[in-house]
Design an enzyme around this catalytic site. Structure first.
Site, PDB file in Angstrom:
ATOM      1  N   LYS A  98      60.865  48.673  44.515  1.00 53.47           N
ATOM      2  CA  LYS A  98      60.488  48.090  43.225  1.00 53.47           C
ATOM      3  C   LYS A  98      61.727  48.034  42.333  1.00 53.47           C
ATOM      4  CE  LYS A  98      56.439  49.137  41.545  1.00 53.47           C
ATOM      5  NZ  LYS A  98      55.267  49.871  40.960  1.00 53.47           N
TER       6      LYS A  98
ATOM      7  N   LYS B 153      45.465  30.686  49.114  1.00 50.47           N
ATOM      8  CA  LYS B 153      44.617  29.626  48.565  1.00 50.47           C
ATOM      9  C   LYS B 153      45.225  28.255  48.848  1.00 50.47           C
ATOM     10  CE  LYS B 153      42.949  32.572  44.785  1.00 50.47           C
ATOM     11  NZ  LYS B 153      42.881  32.750  43.319  1.00 50.47           N
TER      12      LYS B 153
ATOM     13  N   PHE C  15      62.535  58.699  48.531  1.00 47.50           N
ATOM     14  CA  PHE C  15      61.486  57.682  48.700  1.00 47.50           C
ATOM     15  C   PHE C  15      61.498  57.305  50.186  1.00 47.50           C
ATOM     16  CE2 PHE C  15      59.942  53.276  46.930  1.00 47.50           C
ATOM     17  CZ  PHE C  15      58.836  53.349  47.756  1.00 47.50           C
TER      18      PHE C  15
ATOM     19  N   GLU D 190      37.045  32.995  53.264  1.00 46.41           N
ATOM     20  CA  GLU D 190      36.303  31.814  53.685  1.00 46.41           C
ATOM     21  C   GLU D 190      37.315  30.737  54.076  1.00 46.41           C
ATOM     22  OE1 GLU D 190      35.805  33.010  50.301  1.00 46.41           O
ATOM     23  OE2 GLU D 190      34.626  34.550  51.343  1.00 46.41           O
TER      24      GLU D 190
ATOM     25  N   ASP E 126      43.903  27.687  40.754  1.00 47.50           N
ATOM     26  CA  ASP E 126      44.650  28.894  40.397  1.00 47.50           C
ATOM     27  C   ASP E 126      46.107  28.750  40.832  1.00 47.50           C
ATOM     28  OD1 ASP E 126      42.695  30.366  39.178  1.00 47.50           O
ATOM     29  OD2 ASP E 126      42.037  31.361  41.004  1.00 47.50           O
TER      30      ASP E 126
ATOM     31  N   ARG F 228      47.474  41.277  43.602  1.00 51.50           N
ATOM     32  CA  ARG F 228      47.630  42.326  42.589  1.00 51.50           C
ATOM     33  C   ARG F 228      48.998  42.296  41.910  1.00 51.50           C
ATOM     34  NH1 ARG F 228      44.770  47.861  44.557  1.00 51.50           N
ATOM     35  NH2 ARG F 228      46.618  47.981  45.877  1.00 51.50           N
ATOM     36  N   LYS F 229      49.799  41.284  42.210  1.00 50.47           N
ATOM     37  CA  LYS F 229      51.126  41.180  41.589  1.00 50.47           C
ATOM     38  C   LYS F 229      51.290  39.820  40.932  1.00 50.47           C
ATOM     39  CE  LYS F 229      52.602  45.295  42.475  1.00 50.47           C
ATOM     40  NZ  LYS F 229      51.244  45.837  42.407  1.00 50.47           N
TER      41      LYS F 229
ATOM     42  N   HIS G  60      56.528  45.925  49.792  1.00 46.47           N
ATOM     43  CA  HIS G  60      55.507  46.587  48.963  1.00 46.47           C
ATOM     44  C   HIS G  60      54.123  46.257  49.522  1.00 46.47           C
ATOM     45  CE1 HIS G  60      52.836  47.267  45.516  1.00 46.47           C
ATOM     46  NE2 HIS G  60      53.770  48.097  45.050  1.00 46.47           N
TER      47      HIS G  60
ATOM     48  N   LYS H 128      42.490  24.913  45.252  1.00 43.39           N
ATOM     49  CA  LYS H 128      42.314  26.066  44.363  1.00 43.39           C
ATOM     50  C   LYS H 128      43.312  25.941  43.214  1.00 43.39           C
ATOM     51  CE  LYS H 128      39.698  27.660  47.755  1.00 43.39           C
ATOM     52  NZ  LYS H 128      39.891  26.738  48.874  1.00 43.39           N
TER      53      LYS H 128
ATOM     54  N   GLU I 166      41.935  36.610  51.794  1.00 41.09           N
ATOM     55  CA  GLU I 166      42.358  37.856  51.157  1.00 41.09           C
ATOM     56  C   GLU I 166      42.797  38.845  52.236  1.00 41.09           C
ATOM     57  OE1 GLU I 166      42.264  37.661  47.982  1.00 41.09           O
ATOM     58  OE2 GLU I 166      40.874  35.998  47.706  1.00 41.09           O
TER      59      GLU I 166
ATOM     60  N   ASP J 153      51.209  45.493  48.332  1.00 47.52           N
ATOM     61  CA  ASP J 153      50.545  44.303  47.790  1.00 47.52           C
ATOM     62  C   ASP J 153      51.241  43.026  48.264  1.00 47.52           C
ATOM     63  OD1 ASP J 153      48.682  45.836  46.415  1.00 47.52           O
ATOM     64  OD2 ASP J 153      49.936  45.969  44.624  1.00 47.52           O
ATOM     65  N   LYS J 154      52.557  43.080  48.378  1.00 47.82           N
ATOM     66  CA  LYS J 154      53.292  41.892  48.824  1.00 47.82           C
ATOM     67  C   LYS J 154      53.103  41.640  50.318  1.00 47.82           C
ATOM     68  CE  LYS J 154      54.345  39.731  45.595  1.00 47.82           C
ATOM     69  NZ  LYS J 154      53.752  38.423  45.567  1.00 47.82           N
TER      70      LYS J 154
ATOM     71  N   ASP K 293      50.831  53.673  49.610  1.00 48.38           N
ATOM     72  CA  ASP K 293      49.843  53.066  48.707  1.00 48.38           C
ATOM     73  C   ASP K 293      49.094  51.969  49.442  1.00 48.38           C
ATOM     74  OD1 ASP K 293      52.333  53.576  46.451  1.00 48.38           O
ATOM     75  OD2 ASP K 293      50.311  54.207  45.910  1.00 48.38           O
ATOM     76  N   ALA K 294      47.824  51.824  49.120  1.00 48.76           N
ATOM     77  CA  ALA K 294      47.053  50.714  49.670  1.00 48.76           C
ATOM     78  C   ALA K 294      47.522  49.408  49.043  1.00 48.76           C
ATOM     79  CB  ALA K 294      45.554  50.912  49.422  1.00 48.76           C
TER      80      ALA K 294
END
Length: 1181
Positions: free
Chosen positions: A186, A320, A285, A67, A326, A299-300, A26, A324, A54, A28-29, A293-294
């Site tokens: 998916k 990260k 598909f 960074e 997060d 985003r997941k 995918h 971090k 990123e 995003d992945k 898709d971009a």
């Protein structure tokens, strides 16, 4: 959506719950895996690398940005292509009808890299000079962990199943068993649950399974072409029907056989004829990956965690490093939650941690067990157990979970949790899934748990006691300092004071020049006040103290002497009336540094003037809005003062000055901007949850309704309860009234007020103010575009108005109108911030010091004239014109025309750059010998225009030390100096900047463009609406700046050159500064404002005095009967204009249209422009 936490249930219930997942292919992945591959490459060489990476992908392009500070030398191209190849993307055809394109190719994809180092500000607060275990959190934030006993790995079955289905799809693709599958895909699973009375949940049956997976062309694709490197027997892809059958047998059923439920049975036991299957429900598909898709890192986040169960703090994981939180704190939260459930302390568990940037210890720990706790323990007991067993400092987490090892790419797909903890090649993968055994606590009661916690706390308290108080602070018991109101950057309501909070307060104060200390609330017996203040320090802006047994103040030693002097002075003056106690202070640069000003808030009686004989230096009266309006309201004599700062318009108009007689009078705008306080940081915006609120500026305020009715506060509360607010001076009230709303109707008691504070507050919180029409029509006196951001009303009814505004936001036909309003709202947020950035006390002092400095300069001129017999006037207004070396014709025309209008106290100079043979063919300057010519060191080249402009400003600052105003202009302008000079005489020269402002200009990032800026020249400035734009700046064709603001700008330029070790002003140096010069000056202004030490009195109200071209037939900013400045003028046009003006008086404005030229205006090419257009007549009045 996160599942809501519940207390112990009284009855059972059944419900459906769904979770989804995506495959490693995918888009995003892909990005998550690339970001973590970069992180791994850094950690492999340098375990203490600081990484925030990123990734974005679209079509056949992958970009990494962020960074990174590391000792590793990375080949980003190799890392990216390696990940893409490993996933299985090996073909791209730039044609959406192609059946051969998988959507991305590791061989031909474009790899872009935009990486720089970590901010030194962050580094200094987080890890520099700190031990490994005391490394601070890399940012603030909240993190969650969740566990449930429904499966053997303590993961919710919906998410475990959806994730593993995706992993199985990849396994059978890569093994060749289902070779016709492609990387993108998916999954989604819905399960029927039974919630028991004790809060635990039990999956009863699998209700629905959805699989959408990319595949080769059915019945046509062949394996040798589909699978790179395949050498076996040729095969053809099966039909769609056969594909679906194989997916059910080889993916769905196989996966369910491997998942073990808490009853010991496999999950396949919940699957059957009742289960709804949707396999590729949209049909084919074939096109997938980034071509479909971009993709973007992060985003997941729900797929990466618990599939919607529990909660999520919003922070992504991939790319990260362990500082971090997060990522690292989410991992420890999972280990804590899993430890609680697997040890049998509860059936379900949610854990939350929170952090502040630079602080090692978490600010809070929260535990929710949904009423499922076992063996008599309470949820508070379980919270205490986790405090005992887990060290949640980022450094400690990194150590206990072995997070500084290169192992993250494997976590980036198929969920970070519920995975098997393993050790490979000495590296521990998924260590957070190794739950701690907490079973020993099952036999304890609350008292025993509390006793164990106290032992631990006593140990840490003894350790902290050995540190002692910081030497640079003095503790003052029973003393309350003068706090900075509404500034609460650290701490939380409902929390208590901690040593970490103490350290953070000292560190925060030390970094701000205005802060002299902080206060701690100690009256813990006042429960209602302690809840508000015990865990929140207040910061001191003044070392003066008042008695209070509820507070302890910690003052910097440097301010203690000032406090003691103030105490002594207070004792001496305690019996004096208020008019006898002026506030005296020394001015600071650039206002005659060291000079004294004595500031009164009240006029002393005439008979008392003799007692102030010692106050010989500048005396200033601050006439406040709630005090006397003018001399007729006063008992005393204004002649006692040298100057007056008036907040009303009784004595002088808004934004104006009267220096025609003593005392001088400056209008002072006392409004404040709370959208961004002295804390610094970003403008406060959203989230917006409601359309309309009503805000009453006082208990007497009202809004006009229909039929002469009035909406007062009580009426509005009855009709619109919950959305009505009354001004009480508190930031919390204003935030509640404005922040969640799209629009706010402001009801006033006095419509004569030019600009209510509530309008500034609403704009500061990103809310569109609605004001009475009588107020709205005056707003152009404040800012040219303020009426465009504020909506007028004549009469209103809240419910009808709310419906109208809801339609405004949701009706597609009104998108242009809302975009128009939103554009100017964001502009006003910036301009209000510029005007009111400093705190009110500092702005008052600057205005008083600025007034006194100008009086001293005027007196100096007068004395010089008396001694020398000359005019004695120093240069008060300097006209500095940017000119090219070849621009002698324009310069000659200016000398022959409007320059003749410049009188005593003014100067005019032309500034040209140094000769650069490559750039300029005509190196001979026939007028270089004239006294009005200045040849700068900066090269004469467009790419060096910023160096030239800043060098010019620095030259003017050095050569004109008594300057009131600098007027900067291009050499192709025609100016009528009389009106401009008159206006400058009528403005307070304190932080003043006048001109034609530009806001929202996009930064050019194309190296081929003449306005190109690299990210080294100008880092990205992500505006919430417009993206990468310049800060507001004044267009260079002509602007005016007060001398004090010029001093600040010149100092910035000098400091930047010093930081570059006195680098020569060359073309190479130009590449390090923003380009061109107009927005570059805007960047400097933004940096000054962001520092909190400078406010810029932006004045854009005379926009319609500018004509962009020498034309009377243009549709936008044309020549008309109020034009002062005409741009893009030729020498011939300049002389033509002068032939009209020469015989007229300085202030008259004859019609210039006899010299008008035809101008071809650029068209936007947007047909929609005709549907909604700006009222251009405002520019041509």
């Amino acid at each position: 959506m996160a599942e809501p936490a519940q207390k112990k249930a009284r009855t059972s219930r059944t419900f459906l719950f769904s979770s989804e997942s995506v495959n490693e292919g995918h888009p995003d992945k892909i990005c998550d895996q690339v970001s973590d591959a970069v992180l791994d490459a850094c950690l492999k060489v340098d375990p203490k690398s600081k990484v925030a990476c990123e990734t974005a992908t679209k079509d056949n392009m992958v970009m990494v940005a962020g960074e990174i500070t590391t000792e590793a030398k990375l080949d980003y191209d190799k890392v990216v292509r390696g990940v893409v190849a490993q996933i299985g993307f090996d073909s791209f055809v730039d044609d959406l009808s192609s059946v051969d394109s998988k959507g991305l190719s590791h061989k031909s994809c474009e790899v872009l890299v935009r990486i720089n180092k970590q901010s030194p500000d962050i580094a200094g607060g987080v890890h520099v000079n700190k031990e490994d275990l005391d490394v601070g959190a890399g940012d603030q934030g909240i993190m969650f962990g969740y566990a449930s006993d429904e499966t053997s790995d303590c993961m919710p079955l919906t998410h475990s199943m959806a994730t593993r289905l995706g992993k199985t799809l990849t396994d059978v693709r890569k093994s060749g068993e289902c070779w016709w599958l492609r990387p993108d895909g998916k999954t989604q699973v819905t399960i029927e649950y039974l919630q028991h009375p004790d809060g635990s949940v039990e999956p009863k049956k699998i209700h629905t399974v959805v699989i959408s997976t990319q595949h080769a062309e059915p019945l046509k694709a062949v394996r040798s072409k589909e699978c790179e490197g395949y050498k076996g027997a040729e095969m053809t892809a099966p039909s769609m029907e056969q594909m679906n059958k194989e997916i059910e047998e080889k993916v769905i059923k196989r996966t369910l056989e491997q998942i073990k439920l808490k009853n010991g049975q496999p999950a396949i036991s919940l699957y059957g004829s009742h289960t709804h299957l949707h396999i590729n429900p949209s049909g084919k598909f074939i096109i997938g990956g980034p071509q479909g898709d971009a993709g973007l890192t992060g985003r997941k986040i729900i797929i990466d965690t618990y599939g919607g169960w529990g909660a999520h703090g919003g922070g992504a994981f991939s790319g990260k490093d362990p500082t971090k939180v997060d990522r690292s704190a989410a991992y420890i939260c999972r280990q804590m939650a899993k430890s609680v459930v697997s040890s049998g302390l509860s059936a379900r568990c949610l854990v939350q941690l929170s952090y502040a940037i630079g602080v090692a210890k978490p600010l809070s720990l929260f535990v929710e067990t949904y009423g499922s706790e076992k063996t008599g323990l309470t949820v508070n007991d379980i919270t205490s157990i986790l405090k005992i067993e887990f060290d949640c400092r980022p450094g400690a987490i990194a150590q206990s979970l072995a997070l500084r090892e290169p192992k993250y790419q494997e976590t980036a797909a198929y969920c970070h949790f519920g995975r098997e903890p393993v050790t490979k090649n000495g590296i521990k993968y998924f260590e957070w899934e190794n739950a701690k055994d907490l079973a020993k606590y099952k036999s304890m009661d609350t008292a025993q748990v509390e006793a164990a916690l106290k032992v631990l706390l006593r140990f840490f308290a003894g350790l902290a006691a050995g540190l002692g108080d910081a030497e640079d602070y003095v503790k003052v018991v029973n003393g309350r300092c003068v706090e900075f109101e509404d500034v609460y950057p650290i701490g939380q309501v409902g929390h208590n004071w901690t040593s970490d909070l103490d350290d953070l307060a000292r560190n925060w104060c030390d970094r701000r020049s205005w802060c002299v200390g902080f206060m701690r609330y100690v009256a813990e017996d006042h429960d209602e006040h302690c809840n508000e203040w015990c865990g929140r320090p207040q910061f001191c802006k003044d070392s003066s103290l008042s008695p209070s047994d509820e507070w302890v103040s910690y003052l910097q030693k440097s301010s203690l002497r000032r406090w003691q002097e103030a105490q002594a002075e207070s004792e001496r003056d305690k019996d004096l009336p208020s008019w006898a106690k002026p506030r005296s202070f020394r001015c600071s640069y650039p206002y005659d540094e060291g000079s004294f000003v004595h500031l009164w808030d009240e006029v002393p009686p005439t008979e008392s003037h003799d007692i102030f004989g010692g106050f010989q230096e500048c005396r200033v009266l601050h006439m406040k809005q709630d005090g006397p309006k003018g001399p007729k309201d006063m008992d005393g004599d204004l002649s006692f003062f040298d100057g007056v700062l008036s907040e009303t318009e009784e004595m002088v108009p808004y934004f104006s000055a009267d220096v025609s007689q003593y005392p001088w009078i400056y209008h002072f705008d006392r409004l404040e901007y709370i959208g961004e306080t002295v804390i610094g940081g970003h403008t406060i915006i959203g989230p917006k949850r409601h359309y309309l609120s009503m805000f009453f500026t006082s208990e007497w305020a009202a809004c006009d309704g229909k039929n002469k009715s009035q909406w007062n506060y009580e009426n509005a509360m009855e009709m619109f309860e919950g959305h009505v607010f009354l001004e009480d001076g508190r930031l919390e009230t204003r935030r509640a009234a404005f922040l969640p709303y799209h629009f706010t109707a402001i009801c006033m008691a006095d419509e004569d007020e030019l600009l209510p504070q509530a309008v500034v507050d609403a704009v500061g919180f990103g809310t569109h103010p609605l004001v009475p029409a009588e107020v709205h029509k005056k707003l152009q006196r404040v800012f040219f575009h303020l009426p465009d951001a504020v909506q007028p009303f004549l009469r209103m009814h809240p419910l009808i108005l709310e419906t109208y505004l809801e339609d405004m936001y949701n009706n597609p036909d009104k998108n242009d109108a809302m975009y128009y309003k939103q554009t100017f709202l964001f502009l006003m947020m910036e301009l209000f911030r510029y005007r009111y950035r400093q705190d009110l006390k500092s702005r008052v002092q600057d205005f008083a010091c600025g007034l006194c400095r100008q009086q001293r300069l005027a007196a100096w001129d007068k004395e010089t004239a008396e001694v020398t017999g000359s005019s004695g006037l120093s240069v008060s207004v300097a006209f500095c014109l940017m000119s090219r070396r070849s621009g002698h014709a324009l310069r000659g025309a200016i000398r022959e025309t409007w320059a003749k209008r410049l009188g005593p106290g003014t100067s005019l100079h032309f500034f040209v750059g140094a000769a650069v043979a490559v750039q300029e063919v005509d190196q001979e300057i026939p007028d270089l010998h004239l006294p009005d010519m200045v040849e700068l060191d900066a090269p004469e080249a467009y790419e060096a225009v910023t160096l030239k402009a800043m060098s010019m400003l620095h030259w003017a600052h050095l050569n004109f030390p008594h300057l009131r105003y600098l007027v900067r202009a291009d050499d192709d302008i025609y100016l009528r100096p009389g009106p401009l000079l008159r206006q400058l005489d009528q403005r307070p020269p304190v932080g003043y900047l006048w001109g034609n402002f530009d806001s929202g200009s996009t930064v050019v990032r194309d190296p081929r463009h003449p306005h190109y800026n690299s990210e080294e020249q100008l880092p990205k400035r992500e505006h919430p609406m417009f993206g990468d734009i310049f800060p507001p700046y004044v267009r260079g064709h002509l602007w005016a700046m007060s001398g004090d603001l010029l001093a600040h700008v010149a100092d910035v330029w000098k400091m930047q050159l010093e930081q570059l070790d006195g680098a020569k002003v060359t073309l190479d140096l130009a590449k390090q500064f923003p380009h061109p010069d107009d927005p570059a000056l805007g960047v400097v202004m933004a940096s000054l404002v962001d520092s909190g030490d400078v406010s810029v009195a932006v004045d854009d109200r005379d926009l319609n005095h500018f004509a962009l071209n020498p034309s009377c037939n243009a549709t936008f900013m044309k020549i008309h009967n109020r034009t002062w400045v005409v741009h893009h003028v030729t020498p011939e046009a300049m002389k033509c204009f002068w032939s009209i003006d020469e015989s007229a008086s300085d202030l008259s404005l004859p019609d210039l249209c006899p010299c008008s030229m035809d101008v071809v205006e650029e068209k936007s090419g947007n047909s929609d422009d005709d549907d909604f257009d700006y009222p251009r007549e405002r520019f041509n009045e």
